[in-house]
Enzyme design. Structure first.
Site, short mmCIF file in Angstrom:
data_model
loop_
_atom_site.label_atom_id
_atom_site.label_comp_id
_atom_site.label_asym_id
_atom_site.label_seq_id
_atom_site.Cartn_x
_atom_site.Cartn_y
_atom_site.Cartn_z
CE LYS A 1 21.35 56.23 35.52
NZ LYS A 1 21.24 55.63 34.18
NE ARG B 1 12.95 57.37 27.53
CZ ARG B 1 13.42 56.27 26.95
NH1 ARG B 1 12.58 55.44 26.33
NH2 ARG B 1 14.70 56.00 26.96
#
Length: 508
Positions: free
Chosen positions: A279, A353
């Site tokens: 990130k 996920r």
């Protein structure tokens, strides 16, 4: 680790001088012609004089406004506080959320005052419940790692609610529930607010055990060896880049006469760097909150147990730390999720996920009546719905009652579709599916991915399921508002408890 102070709630209907406090709070609304003083326990003469002075004092009645004045001798309080409740209409009662927010905002802003008396309009027990809940959530502070209290004020310790319903037989139940809900929300906040140096997979699992003490729940922890032996490839794949090994925690509440069975699955990424798909550094510190979903489902089940609701409720906490290292998963790796389905990892920052897939499969194998997963899953949720509104997706049989429960609880959620054209974008050249797909509508694409892992019930049909994306509303990076403080908000705990209560009400 979770060291919350807890406010004491009680109600009175009589002479305020017999119950002295540091501050008396009365409401002011925004009327069409200016500020309106709401019903209150002041003498008629004092109330009339005050009402005439509101404009001159700069009081508008806007939500979150808390204006302090010198106290009055005949009310037994050192301070008189005029609390804004927002827009009001003639002959129309305040909404429960307006009461909840006014109570929470004022109690939050009155930190440093030991005892506060709330004299907001309450015509029903539901109104009293809203005031009590707001107060319980407003009386919160996270100071665990402060070595000095310079400039800090302790949260309010005692709240007295003025209401004509003080002698109602149902009042104790209302106040007890508000206390418990406040405890669950604040415990969720404190877990989210923990620094990643202190909250990591193993310590999160220990915190779950600690919070569950004294409640009729069973806590089971999978360590990295058991996860590997049983094939939880999503959790292991995400967690293998960290020296702090992943965990799966199952928290079960199984009352003898349960009339319903629900499973709650929570994303517990204790810190998310993005892994190899790193990130940007700006704002990465907020990624300590990426475990909010797991904190929510944990404390929801503990609240259900504390309330003694006749429903079997199981929380699955999917916990890992997503770090870049020589051992970390790579883009193009293939993971085998619990149950055997394979996933090509195209982006290691779409890790939530992957751990959730393991949890959803595990939850499905117990054939619950419904599965609800909660996760800070996508930045796309903020783009679609902003910082304060969660997105809900899934089976209509679950999303519709969830929306109704959120409305009743006073939390902002909005149903989103799951367009079928998104599923082909998750096709992989080498595995059963890829972990990322269509970029536009990414919140919905992530939900479509999760749906692939929802199992079938005993009737052969897919288990009713819903996904709640709380990426924005779970962590307040702006100024405090209402009963919400900065950082962790504890959002959706109230919605999930209300959802279970609503299910039980329809099965009676």
């Amino acid at each position: 680790m979770v060291k919350n102070t807890e406010v004491t709630l009680r109600a009175i209907a009589g002479d305020l001088k017999k119950s002295p406090s540091g501050a008396l709070v009365i409401g002011v609304g925004q009327g069409t012609d200016g500020p309106v003083l709401l019903s209150n326990p002041l003498t008629a003469k004092a109330a009339e004089a005050l009402a005439e002075s509101l404009g001159a004092l700069g009081i508008t009645g806007a939500a979150d406004q808390a204006h302090r004045l010198p106290g009055l001798a005949d009310v037994g309080a050192g301070i008189l506080v005029l609390a804004g409740v927002g827009k009001v209409a003639a002959n129309q009662a305040l909404t429960e959320e307006a009461l909840r927010r006014a109570a929470g905002s004022t109690v939050r802003q009155l930190a440093g005052v030991t005892t506060v008396t709330l004299a907001l309009p309450t015509s029903t027990l539901a109104d009293v419940a809203a005031v009590a809940e707001g107060a319980a959530m407003g009386a919160y502070a996270f100071t665990e790692y402060r070595t000095s209290k310079d400039g800090l004020k302790d949260p309010v310790k005692n709240v007295v609610i003025v209401t004509d319903l003080a002698s109602d037989k149902g009042l104790k139940t209302v106040l007890d529930r508000a206390t418990l809900i406040g405890r669950a929300v604040n415990a969720t906040r404190s877990l989210v607010n923990q620094p990643p140096s202190h909250l990591f997979p193993e310590s999160f699992a220990e915190a779950a055990k600690e919070l569950a003490k004294g409640l009729p729940v069973k806590v089971t922890v999978w360590d990295e060896k058991r996860l590997e032996k049983e094939g939880f490839g999503g959790i292991l794949g995400v967690g293998k880049g960290s020296t702090r090994q992943p965990r799966l925690v199952k928290v079960e509440y199984s009352p003898a006469r349960a009339t319903a069975k629900i499973a709650l699955v929570g994303k517990g990424i204790t810190f998310d760097t993005g892994g190899i798909s790193l990130k940007p550094h700006l704002g990465m510190g907020d990624m300590k909150s990426d475990m909010a979903g797991a904190a929510v489902v944990l404390n929801t089940v503990l609240a259900i147990a504390g309330l003694g609701l006749p429903v079997k409720a199981t929380a699955w906490l999917c916990i890992a730390e997503n770090m870049p290292s020589g051992a970390a998963q790579r883009p193009a790796d293939v993971l085998t999720i619990f149950g055997g389905k394979t996933v090509e990892v195209l982006n290691t920052d779409a890790e939530g996920r992957l751990v959730m897939a393991d949890g959803i499969v595990a939850a499905s194998q117990e054939f619950p009546d419904a599965i609800i997963d909660v996760a800070t899953l996508t930045g796309a949720q903020l783009i679609a719905l902003g910082n304060r509104t969660a997105g809900i997706m899934g089976s209509d049989a679950v999303t519709a009652p969830l929306k109704a429960a959120a409305d009743r609880a006073g939390e902002l959620v909005w149903p989103m579709p799951l367009p079928e054209e998104l599923r082909p974008s998750l096709d992989s050249q080498v595995a059963d599916l890829a972990n990322i797909g269509e970029r536009h509508g990414g919140m919905m694409t992530a939900a479509v991915f999760l749906r692939e892992f929802v199992g079938k019930g005993k009737d052969g049909e897919q288990i009713p399921w819903a996904h709640i994306d709380i990426a924005g509303p779970s962590f307040n990076t702006g100024s405090p508002y209402g009963y919400n403080h900065k950082q962790g908000t504890g959002c959706t705990v109230r919605t999930l408890v209300a959802y279970v209560e609503d299910i039980l009400a329809t099965t009676v």
